[in-house]
Design a protein around this motif. Sequence first.
Motif: not given
Length: 274
Positions: A237-238, A241-242, A245-249, A251
Amino acid sequence: MSFIKTTEQDSNYNHLEKMTISELLQNINNEDKTVPYAVEKALPQIEALVQQIVDKLKIGGRLFYMGAGTSGRLGIVDASECPPTFGVSHELVVGIIAGGDSAIREAVEFAEDSKVQGWQDLLDYAISPKDVVVGIAASGTTPYVISALEKCNENGIITGCIVCNKNSPLSQTAQFPIEVVVGPEFVTGSSRMKAGTAQKLTLNMITTSTMIQLGHIKGNKMVDMQLSNNKLVDRGAKMIMNEIQVSKEVALELLNTHKSVRNAIKNYTDGGKQ
């Protein structure tokens, strides 16, 4: 050229039983520090073998590790870590140990001395000239491994080896030998120590560089890793995200939908999920 089995020579230390715990640890560590430098000297040999492996795997071949005892176990460890790390099939990198799977935990007496079983074990996997077989033996004298590589050579199969003695019978048999000479062990003849460390470092290099060449790493991330536990799901997920550029939810939703970091990123950037 003469063959001297440095892995069996007397330790540079004596009266180990009289050393304090602190002295034992310091001296073992001093010996261990020399291993990466021994590996460094073998980098050209490692590169030559990796090139052969990459070429064969690109056309559908497989990589086989063969060894006995500690060497066999190290090959199995490296092979078993490829699917979760790189998302490849369990059949792509295969570790074989003298004495069969039971020898992973307990020594099988005289299994390494067989001159016929190694080739038979490879035949069980329908070995072919598309494959590469790498023998692992600190001493470079294990009959199980040498005889198997001899049969591979006869049948047009690329052979390599990882040994810790110079000019050993195994390195003379392999087409692409890797010789990491670490010298005498802290405990005389205990090749699970420096020799085992050298073999592990070399195996890490072989599979990691091969899998990168085959496209299983993006940037410096394991985008094809298997999401087999919560830690890896969180890591995946990280990465997402990186990268996008999205939120963890979001991802986690992408991971749940596409089942891999690579596919999640690709489908998102291709417009599959906005």
